[in-house]
Design a protein around this motif. Structure first.
Motif, PDB file in Angstrom:
ATOM      1  N   GLU A 139       7.678   2.373  -0.451  1.00  0.00           N
ATOM      2  CA  GLU A 139       7.127   1.208  -1.131  1.00  0.00           C
ATOM      3  C   GLU A 139       7.770  -0.073  -0.595  1.00  0.00           C
ATOM      4  OE1 GLU A 139       8.392   2.396  -4.983  1.00  0.00           O
ATOM      5  OE2 GLU A 139       6.474   3.385  -5.472  1.00  0.00           O
ATOM      6  N   PRO A 140       7.173  -1.230  -0.881  1.00  0.00           N
ATOM      7  CA  PRO A 140       7.822  -2.492  -0.513  1.00  0.00           C
ATOM      8  C   PRO A 140       9.244  -2.547  -1.080  1.00  0.00           C
ATOM      9  CG  PRO A 140       5.579  -2.899  -1.222  1.00  0.00           C
ATOM     10  CD  PRO A 140       5.839  -1.451  -1.505  1.00  0.00           C
ATOM     11  N   GLU A 196       4.796  -6.574   8.771  1.00  0.00           N
ATOM     12  CA  GLU A 196       4.486  -6.672   7.343  1.00  0.00           C
ATOM     13  C   GLU A 196       5.195  -5.596   6.536  1.00  0.00           C
ATOM     14  OE1 GLU A 196       0.300  -6.535   6.852  1.00  0.00           O
ATOM     15  OE2 GLU A 196       0.031  -4.613   7.853  1.00  0.00           O
ATOM     16  N   LYS A 239       5.862  -6.313   2.607  1.00  0.00           N
ATOM     17  CA  LYS A 239       4.588  -6.812   2.094  1.00  0.00           C
ATOM     18  C   LYS A 239       3.643  -5.706   1.628  1.00  0.00           C
ATOM     19  CE  LYS A 239       4.531 -11.189   4.601  1.00  0.00           C
ATOM     20  NZ  LYS A 239       3.763 -12.077   5.519  1.00  0.00           N
ATOM     21  N   ARG A 240       3.890  -4.462   2.041  1.00  0.00           N
ATOM     22  CA  ARG A 240       3.009  -3.385   1.616  1.00  0.00           C
ATOM     23  C   ARG A 240       3.702  -2.036   1.755  1.00  0.00           C
ATOM     24  NH1 ARG A 240       0.689  -0.329   5.797  1.00  0.00           N
ATOM     25  NH2 ARG A 240       0.696  -1.276   7.876  1.00  0.00           N
ATOM     26  N   ARG A 297      -6.911   2.967   0.353  1.00  0.00           N
ATOM     27  CA  ARG A 297      -6.292   1.694   0.710  1.00  0.00           C
ATOM     28  C   ARG A 297      -5.513   1.784   2.022  1.00  0.00           C
ATOM     29  NH1 ARG A 297      -2.642   0.771  -4.213  1.00  0.00           N
ATOM     30  NH2 ARG A 297      -1.863  -0.921  -2.912  1.00  0.00           N
ATOM     31  N   TRP A 298      -5.369   2.991   2.594  1.00  0.00           N
ATOM     32  CA  TRP A 298      -4.671   3.140   3.862  1.00  0.00           C
ATOM     33  C   TRP A 298      -5.493   2.479   4.961  1.00  0.00           C
ATOM     34  CZ3 TRP A 298      -1.094   7.652   5.112  1.00  0.00           C
ATOM     35  CH2 TRP A 298      -0.383   8.052   3.974  1.00  0.00           C
TER      36      TRP A 298
END
Length: 267
Positions: A168-169, A195, A200-201, A263-264
């Motif tokens: 996770e972030p 990122e 960020k993600r 969402r990947w």
């Protein structure tokens, strides 16, 4: 316990994604093994490219679509490779649907990483890749003290141990994994997209570790030339990223659950 369902998703470019239990495991381009779509596989490959030319003895913990073994065979033909993949149904399905190249030296053993590494000889791997997931998470035992000690035993003094870690972030779980790895392999760096490094993600970070100093200048050159906006953290910058993270210890902990597969992002 039954194995999770396995399926293939084909795209307009002729690529095939191996999906297990709703989670994408591998992407294979059957007619072009040099085309690597998942960002973390590109980062694993650039780390291997930092090693001197020629054949490499490579051990893979985790098989799925055998994307990276196919790439190694294409870029360093004749390299002896061992793949530890306990899911025999998955291996049989992949071999049938996405055949391996002719005259390859890829040997798949139906063993998990923990028991499979124990059976390997000391100093037998130039590269040891840990890229194994169950239900989208890195199993706890792959961060255990016993597993990491075996990685250090099997890896040659000049070799590279690589991990694909999804977190996770904030990289809190990943930082503890890196701290655990550092207790066995003191030379460590990490590579990921900017990122992901900036938190960020949810995403994948590749850990690069060894007994001896890493080929940092070559890694920097490879990262700078990556097709994705990629960063490398080592030395003081890595220490700031870890921020006092503590090793897991004897048993390890599984990685965080992944987000909804929809969402990947494929690159």
């Amino acid at each position: 316990m039954t194995d999770p369902p396995i399926s293939l998703e084909r795209d307009e470019r002729g690529g095939i994604t191996v999906v297990m239990d709703g989670q994408p495991q591998s992407h294979v381009q059957p007619d072009d093994p040099l085309l690597l779509v998942f960002e973390y596989v590109q980062h694993l490959a650039l780390a291997i490219e930092a090693l001197p030319p020629g054949r490499l003895a490579v051990t893979h913990v985790g098989g799925a679509g055998l994307t990276l073994p196919r790439w190694v065979e294409a870029t360093r033909p004749g390299s002896p490779q061992i793949v530890l993949e306990p899911n025999e149904a998955l291996t049989a399905f992949v071999r049938e649907q996405i055949p391996l190249p002719r005259r390859h030296r890829i040997r798949v053993r139906p063993q998990d990483g923990l028991s499979g590494l124990r059976a390997l000889a000391p100093d037998s791997a130039d590269v040891l890749v840990t890229d194994a997931y169950a239900a989208g998470r890195v199993p706890a035992e792959l961060g255990s003290a016993a597993y990491l000690l075996d990685v250090g035993r099997v890896l040659r003094p000049t070799g590279l141990a690589l991990w694909n870690l999804a977190d996770e972030p904030g990289f809190r779980w990943g930082a503890r994994m890196v701290a655990s790895i550092s207790a066995v392999l003191p030379e460590v760096a990490v590579a990921a997209t900017h990122e992901v490094l900036k938190g960020k993600r949810f995403g994948n970070t590749v850990v690069i570790a060894g007994h001896e100093p890493l080929p940092v200048e070559e890694l920097r050159r490879r990262v700078a030339g990556a097709s994705l906006p990629t960063g490398l953290r080592e030395g003081a910058s890595l220490q700031r990223m870890l921020a006092g993270a503590k090793p897991f210890g004897e048993h390890g902990e599984p990685s965080p659950s992944p987000p909804d597969p929809g969402r990947w992002r494929l690159r």
